[in-house]
Design a protein around this motif. Structure first.
Motif, short mmCIF file in Angstrom:
data_model
loop_
_atom_site.label_atom_id
_atom_site.label_comp_id
_atom_site.label_asym_id
_atom_site.label_seq_id
_atom_site.Cartn_x
_atom_site.Cartn_y
_atom_site.Cartn_z
N ALA A 37 80.86 46.14 12.49
CA ALA A 37 79.67 46.15 13.35
C ALA A 37 79.14 47.57 13.53
O ALA A 37 77.93 47.79 13.50
CB ALA A 37 80.00 45.52 14.69
N LEU A 69 75.22 49.59 12.92
CA LEU A 69 74.46 49.98 14.11
C LEU A 69 74.20 51.48 14.13
O LEU A 69 75.01 52.27 13.66
CB LEU A 69 75.24 49.60 15.38
CG LEU A 69 75.54 48.13 15.59
CD1 LEU A 69 76.47 47.95 16.78
CD2 LEU A 69 74.25 47.35 15.80
N ASP A 89 71.12 51.94 19.07
CA ASP A 89 71.17 50.49 19.21
C ASP A 89 71.85 50.12 20.53
O ASP A 89 72.84 50.72 20.92
CB ASP A 89 71.94 49.90 18.03
CG ASP A 89 71.77 48.40 17.92
OD1 ASP A 89 72.12 47.70 18.89
OD2 ASP A 89 71.29 47.94 16.87
N LYS A 90 71.32 49.11 21.21
CA LYS A 90 71.86 48.74 22.52
C LYS A 90 73.30 48.23 22.44
O LYS A 90 74.04 48.29 23.41
CB LYS A 90 70.96 47.71 23.21
CG LYS A 90 70.89 46.37 22.51
CD LYS A 90 69.94 45.43 23.24
CE LYS A 90 69.73 44.16 22.47
NZ LYS A 90 70.62 43.10 22.79
N ASP A 91 73.73 47.73 21.29
CA ASP A 91 75.09 47.22 21.13
C ASP A 91 76.09 48.28 20.67
O ASP A 91 77.28 47.99 20.57
CB ASP A 91 75.09 46.06 20.13
CG ASP A 91 74.34 44.86 20.66
OD1 ASP A 91 74.34 44.65 21.89
OD2 ASP A 91 73.74 44.13 19.85
N PHE A 92 75.61 49.49 20.38
CA PHE A 92 76.49 50.52 19.82
C PHE A 92 77.64 50.86 20.77
O PHE A 92 78.80 50.90 20.37
CB PHE A 92 75.68 51.78 19.48
CG PHE A 92 76.47 52.82 18.76
CD1 PHE A 92 76.68 52.71 17.39
CD2 PHE A 92 77.01 53.91 19.42
CE1 PHE A 92 77.42 53.66 16.71
CE2 PHE A 92 77.75 54.87 18.76
CZ PHE A 92 77.95 54.75 17.38
N LYS A 93 77.33 51.11 22.03
CA LYS A 93 78.38 51.48 23.01
C LYS A 93 79.38 50.34 23.20
O LYS A 93 80.58 50.58 23.32
CB LYS A 93 77.76 51.86 24.36
CG LYS A 93 77.05 53.18 24.35
CD LYS A 93 78.04 54.30 24.34
CE LYS A 93 77.32 55.62 24.47
NZ LYS A 93 78.14 56.73 24.03
N ALA A 94 78.89 49.11 23.23
CA ALA A 94 79.80 47.96 23.38
C ALA A 94 80.74 47.85 22.19
O ALA A 94 81.94 47.57 22.35
CB ALA A 94 78.99 46.67 23.54
N MET A 95 80.25 48.12 20.99
CA MET A 95 81.10 48.06 19.80
C MET A 95 82.07 49.23 19.76
O MET A 95 83.21 49.07 19.31
CB MET A 95 80.25 48.04 18.52
CG MET A 95 79.66 46.69 18.22
SD MET A 95 80.95 45.45 17.96
CE MET A 95 80.66 44.39 19.34
#
Length: 137
Positions: free
Chosen positions: A104, A108, A112-118
């Motif tokens: 993932a 990214l 990207d808004k999901d980068f920190k979560a990943m």
């Protein structure tokens, strides 16, 4: 002088353990720290990492996921989002989660808004693999 610590490890879902131990080492937000009996009172934050504790000659390993530690009167209270002892982690499942997080992150960008979560998922997976590997030794 006390010769033992009481370790209380708690998540929002359950008490993971309540043990008399000789020593605790925890992944503090500012670096790893150790606790021995008669430690000075302390309240600090934890990051994702490996918490270890010793009972006699045995060392136990637990993957922890963000939280707090309070030390007072020879009681070490650890409040974390999740805590998984090494013997309860499925190594293959942890490796699969690590692979998914790595894949993932390759797709990214930092914006990207999901980068920190990943990134957080990757950190958790790495610690779980590390801790799970310890039960094999």
């Amino acid at each position: 002088m006390a010769d033992k610590l009481r370790l209380e490890l708690v998540t929002p879902y359950k008490r993971v353990l309540s043990e008399e131990v000789d020593e605790v080492t925890a992944p503090g937000a500012l670096g790893e720290f150790g606790v021995l009996p008669d430690h000075t009172p302390l309240l600090t934050t934890l990051k994702v990492g490996e918490l270890t504790y010793k009972k006699g000659t045995q060392t136990f390993h637990v993957a922890v996921n963000w939280g707090y530690v309070e030390i007072e009167d020879n009681v070490v209270t650890v409040l974390v989002e999740t805590a998984e002892p090494a013997d309860q982690i499925d190594l293959e499942r942890a490796k699969a989660a690590l692979g998914r997080a790595e894949q993932a992150l390759k797709t990214l960008s930092g914006e990207d808004k999901d980068f920190k979560a990943m990134e957080a998922a990757l950190a958790r997976a790495l610690i779980r693999v590390q801790v799970a590997s310890r039960k094999l030794h």
